[in-house]
Design a protein around this motif. Structure first.
Motif, PDB file in Angstrom:
ATOM      1  N   ASP A  46      14.213   7.218  -0.626  1.00 53.83           N
ATOM      2  CA  ASP A  46      13.705   6.148   0.218  1.00 53.83           C
ATOM      3  C   ASP A  46      14.095   4.789  -0.351  1.00 53.83           C
ATOM      4  OD1 ASP A  46      12.574   8.043   1.767  1.00 53.83           O
ATOM      5  OD2 ASP A  46      10.486   7.460   1.421  1.00 53.83           O
ATOM      6  N   PRO A  47      14.406   3.820   0.517  1.00 53.01           N
ATOM      7  CA  PRO A  47      14.687   2.466   0.026  1.00 53.01           C
ATOM      8  C   PRO A  47      13.529   1.891  -0.785  1.00 53.01           C
ATOM      9  CG  PRO A  47      15.317   2.689   2.334  1.00 53.01           C
ATOM     10  CD  PRO A  47      14.563   3.929   1.973  1.00 53.01           C
ATOM     11  N   GLU A  48      12.299   2.220  -0.373  1.00 50.81           N
ATOM     12  CA  GLU A  48      11.118   1.786  -1.113  1.00 50.81           C
ATOM     13  C   GLU A  48      10.754   2.888  -2.102  1.00 50.81           C
ATOM     14  OE1 GLU A  48       6.497   0.397  -0.356  1.00 50.81           O
ATOM     15  OE2 GLU A  48       7.930   0.410   1.304  1.00 50.81           O
ATOM     16  N   SER A  49      11.100   2.671  -3.377  1.00 48.83           N
ATOM     17  CA  SER A  49      10.927   3.705  -4.388  1.00 48.83           C
ATOM     18  C   SER A  49       9.456   4.099  -4.529  1.00 48.83           C
ATOM     19  CB  SER A  49      11.452   3.192  -5.733  1.00 48.83           C
ATOM     20  OG  SER A  49      11.352   4.173  -6.724  1.00 48.83           O
ATOM     21  N   PRO A  50       9.155   5.407  -4.631  1.00 47.25           N
ATOM     22  CA  PRO A  50       7.757   5.861  -4.714  1.00 47.25           C
ATOM     23  C   PRO A  50       7.174   5.715  -6.121  1.00 47.25           C
ATOM     24  CG  PRO A  50       9.203   7.748  -4.766  1.00 47.25           C
ATOM     25  CD  PRO A  50      10.095   6.544  -4.577  1.00 47.25           C
ATOM     26  N   ILE A  91      -0.844   2.033 -10.583  1.00 48.45           N
ATOM     27  CA  ILE A  91      -1.511   2.611  -9.406  1.00 48.45           C
ATOM     28  C   ILE A  91      -2.431   1.580  -8.754  1.00 48.45           C
ATOM     29  CG2 ILE A  91      -3.150   4.376  -8.655  1.00 48.45           C
ATOM     30  CD1 ILE A  91      -1.984   6.119 -11.000  1.00 48.45           C
ATOM     31  N   ALA A  92      -3.178   0.850  -9.576  1.00 47.20           N
ATOM     32  CA  ALA A  92      -4.096  -0.165  -9.028  1.00 47.20           C
ATOM     33  C   ALA A  92      -3.328  -1.233  -8.249  1.00 47.20           C
ATOM     34  CB  ALA A  92      -4.896  -0.808 -10.167  1.00 47.20           C
ATOM     35  N   ARG A  93      -2.181  -1.657  -8.778  1.00 45.88           N
ATOM     36  CA  ARG A  93      -1.390  -2.653  -8.056  1.00 45.88           C
ATOM     37  C   ARG A  93      -0.844  -2.062  -6.768  1.00 45.88           C
ATOM     38  NH1 ARG A  93       0.123  -4.134 -13.296  1.00 45.88           N
ATOM     39  NH2 ARG A  93       1.963  -2.767 -13.273  1.00 45.88           N
ATOM     40  N   GLY A  94      -0.417  -0.807  -6.818  1.00 50.30           N
ATOM     41  CA  GLY A  94       0.097  -0.173  -5.617  1.00 50.30           C
ATOM     42  C   GLY A  94      -0.941  -0.023  -4.523  1.00 50.30           C
ATOM     43  N   LEU A  95      -2.192   0.114  -4.944  1.00 55.82           N
ATOM     44  CA  LEU A  95      -3.307   0.231  -3.992  1.00 55.82           C
ATOM     45  C   LEU A  95      -3.871  -1.122  -3.574  1.00 55.82           C
ATOM     46  CD1 LEU A  95      -5.215   3.248  -5.600  1.00 55.82           C
ATOM     47  CD2 LEU A  95      -3.837   3.278  -3.510  1.00 55.82           C
ATOM     48  N   GLY A  96      -3.294  -2.193  -4.136  1.00 60.06           N
ATOM     49  CA  GLY A  96      -3.772  -3.540  -3.810  1.00 60.06           C
ATOM     50  C   GLY A  96      -5.086  -3.894  -4.454  1.00 60.06           C
ATOM     51  N   LEU A  97      -5.397  -3.240  -5.593  1.00 61.13           N
ATOM     52  CA  LEU A  97      -6.671  -3.479  -6.257  1.00 61.13           C
ATOM     53  C   LEU A  97      -6.572  -4.516  -7.373  1.00 61.13           C
ATOM     54  CD1 LEU A  97      -7.865   0.241  -6.536  1.00 61.13           C
ATOM     55  CD2 LEU A  97      -8.489  -1.465  -4.805  1.00 61.13           C
ATOM     56  N   ARG A  98      -5.351  -4.964  -7.703  1.00 59.52           N
ATOM     57  CA  ARG A  98      -5.192  -5.988  -8.726  1.00 59.52           C
ATOM     58  C   ARG A  98      -3.894  -6.783  -8.506  1.00 59.52           C
ATOM     59  NH1 ARG A  98      -3.903  -3.196 -14.471  1.00 59.52           N
ATOM     60  NH2 ARG A  98      -3.342  -5.321 -14.931  1.00 59.52           N
ATOM     61  N   GLN A 134       2.569  20.641  -5.402  1.00 55.90           N
ATOM     62  CA  GLN A 134       2.772  20.157  -4.045  1.00 55.90           C
ATOM     63  C   GLN A 134       2.882  18.627  -4.013  1.00 55.90           C
ATOM     64  OE1 GLN A 134       3.813  19.805  -0.507  1.00 55.90           O
ATOM     65  NE2 GLN A 134       3.454  21.901  -1.197  1.00 55.90           N
ATOM     66  N   MET A 135       2.104  17.943  -4.838  1.00 55.49           N
ATOM     67  CA  MET A 135       2.220  16.489  -4.924  1.00 55.49           C
ATOM     68  C   MET A 135       3.592  16.082  -5.444  1.00 55.49           C
ATOM     69  SD  MET A 135      -1.544  15.485  -6.437  1.00 55.49           S
ATOM     70  CE  MET A 135      -1.186  13.715  -6.457  1.00 55.49           C
ATOM     71  N   SER A 136       4.073  16.789  -6.471  1.00 56.14           N
ATOM     72  CA  SER A 136       5.390  16.485  -7.020  1.00 56.14           C
ATOM     73  C   SER A 136       6.488  16.715  -5.985  1.00 56.14           C
ATOM     74  CB  SER A 136       5.638  17.353  -8.262  1.00 56.14           C
ATOM     75  OG  SER A 136       6.852  17.018  -8.889  1.00 56.14           O
ATOM     76  N   LEU A 137       6.373  17.771  -5.208  1.00 57.34           N
ATOM     77  CA  LEU A 137       7.337  18.029  -4.143  1.00 57.34           C
ATOM     78  C   LEU A 137       7.319  16.910  -3.095  1.00 57.34           C
ATOM     79  CD1 LEU A 137       7.034  21.863  -3.432  1.00 57.34           C
ATOM     80  CD2 LEU A 137       9.126  20.616  -4.028  1.00 57.34           C
ATOM     81  N   ALA A 138       6.133  16.425  -2.766  1.00 56.26           N
ATOM     82  CA  ALA A 138       6.027  15.357  -1.774  1.00 56.26           C
ATOM     83  C   ALA A 138       6.707  14.079  -2.256  1.00 56.26           C
ATOM     84  CB  ALA A 138       4.555  15.089  -1.453  1.00 56.26           C
ATOM     85  N   MET A 179       0.840  -1.197   0.000  1.00 58.91           N
ATOM     86  CA  MET A 179       0.000   0.000   0.000  1.00 58.91           C
ATOM     87  C   MET A 179       0.882   1.256   0.000  1.00 58.91           C
ATOM     88  SD  MET A 179      -3.061  -1.211  -0.031  1.00 58.91           S
ATOM     89  CE  MET A 179      -4.129   0.143   0.451  1.00 58.91           C
ATOM     90  N   ILE A 180       0.382   2.315  -0.606  1.00 61.59           N
ATOM     91  CA  ILE A 180       1.155   3.548  -0.648  1.00 61.59           C
ATOM     92  C   ILE A 180       0.926   4.356   0.623  1.00 61.59           C
ATOM     93  CG2 ILE A 180       1.011   3.599  -3.147  1.00 61.59           C
ATOM     94  CD1 ILE A 180      -0.998   5.858  -2.915  1.00 61.59           C
ATOM     95  N   ARG A 181       1.889   5.205   0.933  1.00 59.53           N
ATOM     96  CA  ARG A 181       1.770   6.092   2.079  1.00 59.53           C
ATOM     97  C   ARG A 181       1.157   7.421   1.644  1.00 59.53           C
ATOM     98  NH1 ARG A 181       7.439   7.082   4.123  1.00 59.53           N
ATOM     99  NH2 ARG A 181       8.011   6.652   1.963  1.00 59.53           N
TER     100      ARG A 181
END
Length: 382
Positions: free
Chosen positions: A306-310, A375-382, A295-299, A1-3
């Motif tokens: 991060d070790p876990e690439s975003p 995105i769907a895989r990152g959200l655990g939807l597929r 602001q999203m791009s800055l975040a 899941m994404i943070r």
């Protein structure tokens, strides 16, 4: 899941770079018309990239021991935001500095890093990325180009297409198959550094609707590569590419491709005898959208180390950002058409180019369908 993405501010020391960059660009781009500046990060000028490198602004985040600036990702964000807002012709060094050098830092050997990264920082080594292939559409895993063992090295055969500046770059980092079959998808893929001057390499530019040649098809016919051409470990190319794409998809270039047009339109609106409620509403809407996306791009920028690439978060930024980039010329064209008055030549040139190129904004770096699958895989939807 994404943070969740967190509200992020640029540190003061990095923000201080902005004034110096802006003054440099005011001098450098004074004579460059809006129709040329509208090309944004697709504008190719090797001499301009070399002048940036002289100031230490190519490879800003790369280690000092390798010729880089040793600065943070936020400093690079400030630099690139100013370059893109001004429409600076940065394409010559862009991919090498944005993707290739970080990839080599993460997965390359010490010898590869020492050989290529200082040359990238000096603006002398221009890279392209070989991912898409003929007949595969936007399916990056549909790789048929192959590298087979040959005399202590590798023999490369196949083709890449829609390769940004593939006809101009010195090197390509190519994703190819080293084992298995195309049906194996992500398994058996590896990355190689390919010197594009080698025998057996053929490059053909592809003209776009604006009459430019940003893309190319590149063919490999029994190209002999050394053992040291392999980047990282054999068979782990897909995982390496996914980390690499976080650098490609998260930056301000996924928001600012229409920025020269937006800036020219704002100049036009402010110069009218009297602004209308329609003028103000459209300006407010576009600027508010841009502010949220920035602001999203800055975040995401804050997480690039991060070790876990975003990867998922970067894909979200890219999906929303390119939609904004495409909306800008459409909304501005509608607004100007409703006025029924002459349009300044600079604004018309920027609009013509941006509108012609806008369909490609959601193709390069991964189509919407591909991004939404990630995105769907990152959200655990597929």
């Amino acid at each position: 899941m994404i943070r969740p993405l967190e509200l992020t501010a640029i540190p003061a020391g990095d923000e201080a770079l902005r004034g110096e960059v802006r003054a440099f660009l005011d001098r450098e781009l004074r004579e460059l018309p809006a129709g040329r500046r509208a090309r944004s990060w697709l504008g190719y000028d090797a001499a301009f990239s070399a002048r940036l490198a002289e100031r230490g602004w190519v490879g800003l985040t790369l280690p000092r021991r390798l010729g880089g600036g040793g600065r943070s990702h936020f400093a690079r964000f400030v630099l690139n935001e100013e370059l893109l807002a001004a429409g600076a012709p940065v394409a010559a060094h862009w991919i090498a500095e944005r993707q290739s050098a970080p990839l080599l830092l993460n997965f390359g050997t010490e010898a590869q890093q020492a050989h290529y990264i200082p040359r990238i920082c000096r603006g002398e080594a221009h890279f392209c990325i070989g991912m898409s292939e003929p007949g595969a559409g936007s399916d990056l895993a549909g790789v048929r180009t192959s590298a087979t063992p040959s005399g202590g090295g590798w023999r490369l055969n196949g083709s890449k297409i829609w390769t940004t500046n593939g006809h101009l770059a010195h090197f390509m980092i190519a994703l190819v198959r080293t084992s298995g079959k195309p049906g194996d998808r992500q398994k058996g893929l590896s990355q190689f550094i390919v010197d594009l001057s080698l025998p057996g390499v053929t490059r053909r530019p592809i003209l776009d609707l604006a009459g430019d040649a940003h893309f190319a098809e590149v063919h490999f016919d029994d190209v002999e590569l050394g053992e040291d051409a392999l980047v990282g470990r054999e068979g782990e190319g897909w995982a390496q590419v996914m980390k690499e794409l976080a650098f490609e998809r998260s930056g301000p270039e996924r928001l600012y491709s229409s920025m020269v047009l937006l800036d020219q339109w704002l100049v036009f609106v402010r110069g009218r005898r009297e602004t209308t409620a329609t003028d103000r509403a459209l300006a407010g809407r576009l600027i508010a959208e841009l502010g949220a996306l920035r602001q999203m791009s800055l975040a995401v920028t804050a997480r690039l180390d991060d070790p876990e690439s975003p990867v998922t978060e970067a894909s979200i930024v890219k999906d929303l950002g390119t939609r904004f980039e495409q909306d800008v010329p459409e909304r501005i064209a509608e607004h100007l058409a409703s006025l029924g008055t002459p349009i300044p030549a600079d604004l018309a040139a920027a609009l013509d180019y941006t509108a012609a190129m806008a369909p490609s904004f959601s193709l390069r770096g991964g189509t919407r369908e591909v991004l939404r699958g990630i995105i769907a895989r990152g959200l655990g939807l597929r």
